[in-house]
Motif scaffolding. Structure first.
Motif, PDB file in Angstrom:
ATOM      1  N   ALA A  28       1.026  -1.233   0.027  1.00 30.77           N
ATOM      2  CA  ALA A  28       0.059   0.067   0.092  1.00 30.77           C
ATOM      3  C   ALA A  28       0.898   1.230   0.020  1.00 30.77           C
ATOM      4  CB  ALA A  28      -1.007  -0.139   1.163  1.00 30.77           C
ATOM      5  N   ILE A  29       2.012   1.187   0.636  1.00 30.34           N
ATOM      6  CA  ILE A  29       2.845   2.549   0.597  1.00 30.34           C
ATOM      7  C   ILE A  29       3.463   3.073  -0.659  1.00 30.34           C
ATOM      8  CG2 ILE A  29       3.021   2.606   3.164  1.00 30.34           C
ATOM      9  CD1 ILE A  29       5.679   1.318   3.108  1.00 30.34           C
ATOM     10  N   GLN A  30       3.499   1.672  -1.485  1.00 22.27           N
ATOM     11  CA  GLN A  30       4.114   1.969  -2.867  1.00 22.27           C
ATOM     12  C   GLN A  30       3.135   3.114  -3.593  1.00 22.27           C
ATOM     13  OE1 GLN A  30       7.056   1.373  -2.261  1.00 22.27           O
ATOM     14  NE2 GLN A  30       6.696  -0.177  -0.659  1.00 22.27           N
ATOM     15  N   SER A  31       1.815   2.927  -3.539  1.00 23.62           N
ATOM     16  CA  SER A  31       0.984   3.825  -4.193  1.00 23.62           C
ATOM     17  C   SER A  31       0.975   5.138  -3.957  1.00 23.62           C
ATOM     18  CB  SER A  31      -0.551   3.142  -4.092  1.00 23.62           C
ATOM     19  OG  SER A  31      -1.369   3.861  -4.727  1.00 23.62           O
ATOM     20  N   GLU A  32       1.205   6.027  -5.050  1.00 22.96           N
ATOM     21  CA  GLU A  32       1.261   7.371  -4.934  1.00 22.96           C
ATOM     22  C   GLU A  32      -0.125   8.006  -4.660  1.00 22.96           C
ATOM     23  OE1 GLU A  32       2.865   8.833  -8.627  1.00 22.96           O
ATOM     24  OE2 GLU A  32       4.674   8.057  -8.593  1.00 22.96           O
ATOM     25  N   ASN A  33      -1.022   7.295  -4.731  1.00 22.43           N
ATOM     26  CA  ASN A  33      -2.494   7.697  -4.605  1.00 22.43           C
ATOM     27  C   ASN A  33      -2.992   7.566  -2.886  1.00 22.43           C
ATOM     28  OD1 ASN A  33      -2.928   8.197  -7.107  1.00 22.43           O
ATOM     29  ND2 ASN A  33      -3.441   6.083  -7.621  1.00 22.43           N
ATOM     30  N   ASN A  34      -2.130   6.762  -2.193  1.00 22.75           N
ATOM     31  CA  ASN A  34      -2.540   6.525  -0.583  1.00 22.75           C
ATOM     32  C   ASN A  34      -1.981   7.540  -0.133  1.00 22.75           C
ATOM     33  OD1 ASN A  34      -3.946   4.094  -1.046  1.00 22.75           O
ATOM     34  ND2 ASN A  34      -2.218   2.956  -1.267  1.00 22.75           N
ATOM     35  N   GLN A  35      -2.979   7.912   1.054  1.00 18.27           N
ATOM     36  CA  GLN A  35      -2.487   8.879   1.953  1.00 18.27           C
ATOM     37  C   GLN A  35      -2.237   8.230   3.536  1.00 18.27           C
ATOM     38  OE1 GLN A  35      -2.064  12.304   1.252  1.00 18.27           O
ATOM     39  NE2 GLN A  35      -2.436  11.560  -0.752  1.00 18.27           N
ATOM     40  N   ALA A  36      -1.875   8.888   4.222  1.00 16.79           N
ATOM     41  CA  ALA A  36      -1.484   8.085   5.682  1.00 16.79           C
ATOM     42  C   ALA A  36      -2.776   7.625   6.308  1.00 16.79           C
ATOM     43  CB  ALA A  36      -0.965   8.984   6.605  1.00 16.79           C
ATOM     44  N   SER A  37      -3.629   8.520   6.082  1.00 15.84           N
ATOM     45  CA  SER A  37      -5.221   7.719   6.713  1.00 15.84           C
ATOM     46  C   SER A  37      -5.603   6.595   5.933  1.00 15.84           C
ATOM     47  CB  SER A  37      -6.355   8.933   6.758  1.00 15.84           C
ATOM     48  OG  SER A  37      -6.368   9.322   5.250  1.00 15.84           O
ATOM     49  N   ASP A  38      -5.199   6.364   4.603  1.00 17.55           N
ATOM     50  CA  ASP A  38      -5.705   5.156   3.975  1.00 17.55           C
ATOM     51  C   ASP A  38      -5.148   3.986   4.484  1.00 17.55           C
ATOM     52  OD1 ASP A  38      -7.164   6.833   2.041  1.00 17.55           O
ATOM     53  OD2 ASP A  38      -5.216   7.037   1.030  1.00 17.55           O
ATOM     54  N   LEU A  39      -4.044   4.007   5.334  1.00 14.90           N
ATOM     55  CA  LEU A  39      -3.142   3.110   5.971  1.00 14.90           C
ATOM     56  C   LEU A  39      -4.061   2.474   7.208  1.00 14.90           C
ATOM     57  CD1 LEU A  39       0.362   4.067   5.121  1.00 14.90           C
ATOM     58  CD2 LEU A  39      -1.007   2.574   3.703  1.00 14.90           C
ATOM     59  N   GLU A  40      -4.728   3.288   7.768  1.00 16.10           N
ATOM     60  CA  GLU A  40      -5.153   2.974   9.093  1.00 16.10           C
ATOM     61  C   GLU A  40      -6.176   1.910   9.195  1.00 16.10           C
ATOM     62  OE1 GLU A  40      -8.085   5.022  12.582  1.00 16.10           O
ATOM     63  OE2 GLU A  40      -7.921   6.025  10.643  1.00 16.10           O
ATOM     64  N   SER A  41      -6.852   1.557   8.279  1.00 19.19           N
ATOM     65  CA  SER A  41      -7.749   0.401   8.294  1.00 19.19           C
ATOM     66  C   SER A  41      -6.893  -1.039   8.346  1.00 19.19           C
ATOM     67  CB  SER A  41      -8.662   0.261   7.122  1.00 19.19           C
ATOM     68  OG  SER A  41      -8.154   0.358   6.204  1.00 19.19           O
ATOM     69  N   ILE A  42      -5.978  -0.841   7.412  1.00 24.91           N
ATOM     70  CA  ILE A  42      -4.851  -1.981   7.451  1.00 24.91           C
ATOM     71  C   ILE A  42      -4.099  -2.197   8.802  1.00 24.91           C
ATOM     72  CG2 ILE A  42      -3.117  -3.041   6.018  1.00 24.91           C
ATOM     73  CD1 ILE A  42      -3.724  -1.038   3.531  1.00 24.91           C
ATOM     74  N   ILE A  43      -3.649  -1.392   9.255  1.00 31.06           N
ATOM     75  CA  ILE A  43      -3.025  -1.466  10.376  1.00 31.06           C
ATOM     76  C   ILE A  43      -3.563  -1.958  11.588  1.00 31.06           C
ATOM     77  CG2 ILE A  43      -1.603  -0.164  12.205  1.00 31.06           C
ATOM     78  CD1 ILE A  43      -0.611   1.814   9.860  1.00 31.06           C
ATOM     79  N   LEU A  44      -4.900  -1.491  11.584  1.00 33.62           N
ATOM     80  CA  LEU A  44      -5.846  -1.844  12.674  1.00 33.62           C
ATOM     81  C   LEU A  44      -6.229  -3.397  12.635  1.00 33.62           C
ATOM     82  CD1 LEU A  44      -8.085   1.335  13.007  1.00 33.62           C
ATOM     83  CD2 LEU A  44      -6.432   0.510  14.841  1.00 33.62           C
ATOM     84  N   SER A  45      -6.231  -3.932  11.394  1.00 34.03           N
ATOM     85  CA  SER A  45      -6.516  -5.397  11.140  1.00 34.03           C
ATOM     86  C   SER A  45      -5.774  -6.200  11.877  1.00 34.03           C
ATOM     87  CB  SER A  45      -6.905  -5.779   9.703  1.00 34.03           C
ATOM     88  OG  SER A  45      -5.630  -5.810   9.100  1.00 34.03           O
ATOM     89  N   ASP A  46      -4.605  -5.894  12.288  1.00 39.90           N
ATOM     90  CA  ASP A  46      -3.630  -6.740  13.285  1.00 39.90           C
ATOM     91  C   ASP A  46      -3.266  -6.157  14.398  1.00 39.90           C
ATOM     92  OD1 ASP A  46      -2.025  -9.480  13.005  1.00 39.90           O
ATOM     93  OD2 ASP A  46      -0.483  -7.930  13.362  1.00 39.90           O
ATOM     94  N   ALA A  47      -3.381  -6.731  15.557  1.00 37.31           N
ATOM     95  CA  ALA A  47      -3.153  -6.195  16.568  1.00 37.31           C
ATOM     96  C   ALA A  47      -1.674  -6.103  17.102  1.00 37.31           C
ATOM     97  CB  ALA A  47      -3.902  -7.075  18.011  1.00 37.31           C
ATOM     98  N   ASN A  48      -1.023  -7.251  16.659  1.00 36.34           N
ATOM     99  CA  ASN A  48       0.660  -7.056  16.929  1.00 36.34           C
ATOM    100  C   ASN A  48       1.178  -6.040  15.942  1.00 36.34           C
ATOM    101  OD1 ASN A  48       0.593  -9.072  18.523  1.00 36.34           O
ATOM    102  ND2 ASN A  48       0.934 -10.931  17.092  1.00 36.34           N
TER     103      ASN A  48
END
Length: 279
Positions: A28-48
């Motif tokens: 996801a971080i390779q995409s120029e279209n993504n913003q920091a907020s776009d990563l939130e749901s991915i991060i939250l899907s794994d507690a560790n």
């Protein structure tokens, strides 16, 4: 390829991959279209993964110590560039944060973090410039193969540390570089990362597709060695002035040295790592 090389390559290819959430983040971080907020749901899907990112985000280096209370805070307050580098650091932590040789591991983390700080600082002095955030990440990951194999194939690293033979050590460094290139491809890192990881420790690049970035990484590695942040098993050490003049003869070493020393001594994580490896 010898039978030994083929067997070793097979072991490297069988190294446990990162968890699926981290792989999704790296993509996801390779995409120029993504913003920091776009990563939130991915991060939250794994507690560790969330916990590790929060721990790293609250380190003094990012200037937010104790202020990042949630993944949303990290996404909103840090911005995309810093969050991207935190994700790289988290991936590295997951892949190399274990193994039977904690002292070597700490020393290697100290070296790569120092290389990252040096590369990020040095990048601002260059023409043509290398983006400072990217330079930092390249420095952090330039010994990726060495870092992962120290945890995953410790017997190979023990052989590297024990040998006094320059040819044998050179061969093992080539293995670390090849392993790093394989892991970088598995992580789907950008081509510039794959190239620098594969060639940072080699005398000559196989095909110098990214000459400015590779030169910067090699210089940062050498300056980290010169400033007493050595990579374990690497006894090559030119003086600061010689190392800088070989790579960037137009830069003023007397003016640059205090800038780098200030950046290194101001990094609390690096200071803590150095205290751990001090005799």
């Amino acid at each position: 390829m010898t039978e030994f090389d083929a067997a070793l390559l097979e072991k490297i290819n069988r190294i446990q991959p990162l968890n699926p959430v981290m792989m999704e983040l790296l993509q996801a971080i390779q995409s120029e279209n993504n913003q920091a907020s776009d990563l939130e749901s991915i991060i939250l899907s794994d507690a560790n993964t969330s916990a590790t990112i929060l721990k790293i985000a609250n380190s003094p280096f990012y200037g937010m110590s104790g202020r990042i209370k949630s993944v949303r805070d990290a996404c909103v307050l840090l911005g995309f560039d810093q969050l991207r580098n935190i994700i790289y650091a988290t991936a590295l932590d997951q892949a190399s944060g274990h193994g039977p040789h904690p002292r070597w591991s700490t020393q290697l983390r100290s070296h790569t973090l120092a290389s990252a700080v040096i590369a990020g600082t040095l990048a601002k002095q260059l023409s043509p410039p290398v983006e400072s955030g990217q330079a930092y990440a390249l420095g952090l990951l330039h010994e990726l193969g060495k870092q992962v194999l120290l945890s995953e194939l410790p017997e190979l690293f023990e052989e590297y540390m024990a040998t006094d033979s320059a040819p044998d050590r050179g061969q093992l460094l080539s293995i670390f570089s090849e392993a790093g290139a394989i892991i970088a491809r598995k992580w789907r890192l950008p081509e510039v990362f794959q190239h620098c990881i594969a060639n940072a420790l080699k005398d000559r690049a196989e095909a110098d597709s990214y000459p400015h970035e590779l030169k910067l990484v090699r210089c940062a590695h050498g300056l980290a060695q010169a400033l007493n942040y050595p990579s374990p098993g690497d006894d090559s050490q030119n003086s600061f002035e010689v190392c800088l003049s070989e790579m960037y003869p137009d830069l003023d070493s007397e003016a640059l040295l205090p800038q780098l020393q200030e950046a290194l001594s101001g990094n609390a994580d690096l200071v803590a790592l150095q205290q751990e490896v001090a005799p």
